[in-house]
Design a protein around this motif. Sequence first.
Motif, PDB file in Angstrom:
ATOM      1  N   GLY A 273       0.806  -1.206   0.000  1.00 21.15           N
ATOM      2  CA  GLY A 273       0.000   0.000   0.000  1.00 21.15           C
ATOM      3  C   GLY A 273       0.843   1.261   0.000  1.00 21.15           C
ATOM      4  N   PRO A 274       0.283   2.377   0.484  1.00 21.15           N
ATOM      5  CA  PRO A 274       1.002   3.658   0.470  1.00 21.15           C
ATOM      6  C   PRO A 274       2.330   3.619   1.210  1.00 21.15           C
ATOM      7  CG  PRO A 274      -1.328   4.001   0.911  1.00 21.15           C
ATOM      8  CD  PRO A 274      -1.104   2.522   0.952  1.00 21.15           C
ATOM      9  N   ARG A 275       2.415   2.820   2.278  1.00 19.41           N
ATOM     10  CA  ARG A 275       3.677   2.759   3.030  1.00 19.41           C
ATOM     11  C   ARG A 275       4.808   2.177   2.198  1.00 19.41           C
ATOM     12  NH1 ARG A 275       2.511  -0.545   8.211  1.00 19.41           N
ATOM     13  NH2 ARG A 275       1.015  -1.549   6.826  1.00 19.41           N
ATOM     14  N   GLY A 276       4.459   1.314   1.232  1.00 20.08           N
ATOM     15  CA  GLY A 276       5.467   0.712   0.381  1.00 20.08           C
ATOM     16  C   GLY A 276       6.177   1.717  -0.503  1.00 20.08           C
ATOM     17  N   ARG A 277       5.532   2.868  -0.750  1.00 21.47           N
ATOM     18  CA  ARG A 277       6.167   3.905  -1.560  1.00 21.47           C
ATOM     19  C   ARG A 277       7.125   4.755  -0.735  1.00 21.47           C
ATOM     20  NH1 ARG A 277       0.768   4.129  -3.506  1.00 21.47           N
ATOM     21  NH2 ARG A 277       0.301   6.035  -2.328  1.00 21.47           N
ATOM     22  N   ILE A 278       7.009   4.662   0.582  1.00 25.07           N
ATOM     23  CA  ILE A 278       7.899   5.406   1.477  1.00 25.07           C
ATOM     24  C   ILE A 278       9.041   4.516   1.943  1.00 25.07           C
ATOM     25  CG2 ILE A 278       8.036   6.682   3.649  1.00 25.07           C
ATOM     26  CD1 ILE A 278       5.002   7.178   3.354  1.00 25.07           C
ATOM     27  N   TYR A 279       8.685   3.336   2.448  1.00 27.03           N
ATOM     28  CA  TYR A 279       9.674   2.405   2.983  1.00 27.03           C
ATOM     29  C   TYR A 279       9.982   1.357   1.921  1.00 27.03           C
ATOM     30  CZ  TYR A 279       8.068   4.858   7.103  1.00 27.03           C
ATOM     31  OH  TYR A 279       7.720   5.852   7.986  1.00 27.03           O
ATOM     32  N   THR A 280      10.759   1.774   0.949  1.00 26.80           N
ATOM     33  CA  THR A 280      11.095   0.950  -0.205  1.00 26.80           C
ATOM     34  C   THR A 280      12.145  -0.093   0.154  1.00 26.80           C
ATOM     35  OG1 THR A 280      12.872   2.445  -0.858  1.00 26.80           O
ATOM     36  CG2 THR A 280      10.661   2.930  -1.718  1.00 26.80           C
ATOM     37  N   PRO A 281      12.339  -1.117  -0.680  1.00 25.46           N
ATOM     38  CA  PRO A 281      13.406  -2.091  -0.422  1.00 25.46           C
ATOM     39  C   PRO A 281      14.773  -1.429  -0.279  1.00 25.46           C
ATOM     40  CG  PRO A 281      11.897  -2.957  -2.055  1.00 25.46           C
ATOM     41  CD  PRO A 281      11.478  -1.539  -1.813  1.00 25.46           C
TER      42      PRO A 281
END
Length: 368
Positions: A273-281
């Motif tokens: 979700g949206p958090r994946g765009r902030i806390y990327t691999p």
Amino acid sequence: MALHASSGLLAAAAAGGLGPRKVHRIRAAVSTETTEEGKVQLGGSDLKVTRLGIGAWSWGDTSYWNNFEWDDRKMKAAKSAFDTSIDSGITLFDTAEVYGSRLALGAVNSETLLGRFIKERKERNPEVEVAVATKFAALPWRLGRQSVISALKDSLCRLGLSSVDLYQLHWPGVWGNEGYIDGLGDAVQQGLVKAVGVSNYSEKRLRDAYEQLKKRGIPLASNQVNYSLIYRVPEENGVKATCDELGITLIAYSPIAQGALTGKYTPENPPTGPRGRIYTPEFLTQLQPLINRIKEIGQNYQKTPTQVVLNWLIAQENVVPIPGAKNAEQAQEFAGALGWRLTNEEVDELRSLASQTKPVIGFPVEKM
């Protein structure tokens, strides 16, 4: 976006004791002090709260936290989080009128849920104490001090309460900020709130709000901002120092960086979700040395990474973290951040390690 309560509900609230309230003099600027009950004084107000609160942003939400779905199972989990928090000694709950989508099917406003949980708990134990903090949305079409009072009365109706412990401006308005601050003062004098605060305020806005309320003998109790081990902007932009100087409590939202500091996520398993765009691999790869050290320190205290990073914030003094709890397990874990303390050396070491990580992008206006 604003909801309007029926006149009947407002009349019922008025009957519950929304009378004028005596305004107390502002105390001298001091850091948050622990009281004999294990609580802390919120800024220069008379309000005492637990050293850690629970954020209710996710309760009823269908846009950021719950993947467009809110159902009975998630509601029961939120209720368990509420009850477990109280059972664990955490009685401060932070919500807002804009939490929880009112558009998606099955969604419920967070204030409505919190009010329901409080009512059900008090039916079992009338003596239970719950401190409620909620927020006014500084929407562009809301003008002047009366808009604050109107929105607050709507919030009280959703919560089923005659007053709240802390009422905050959720973010600075595009205009009308002086009127909003006047509205906070009016809320105190009308007995609708015990204390007032702001959220996402810069150092200058914070000082202006403090001085405006001071003229009426009303303390500015708090400033709620994004603050965590990997988002230390309040330390860098003067907000934390100003809070300490003026005796304003800093309430830290996203204190575990929306899960990034729990050790749950890895470069191979990033959040969705949206958090994946902030806390990327890529970011999570940079974060691993810090996470590993947090785990090592936690093992020495028999604490989880989550408990360590929350304790790190509490160790900053004059800070009350409000992690969001979706279920009983999370609430129980958060309670484990209390009753012990990292050493000064560990606090400094974690800050030093975190400074080697590229700063995470924060939310200038959280939870709008």
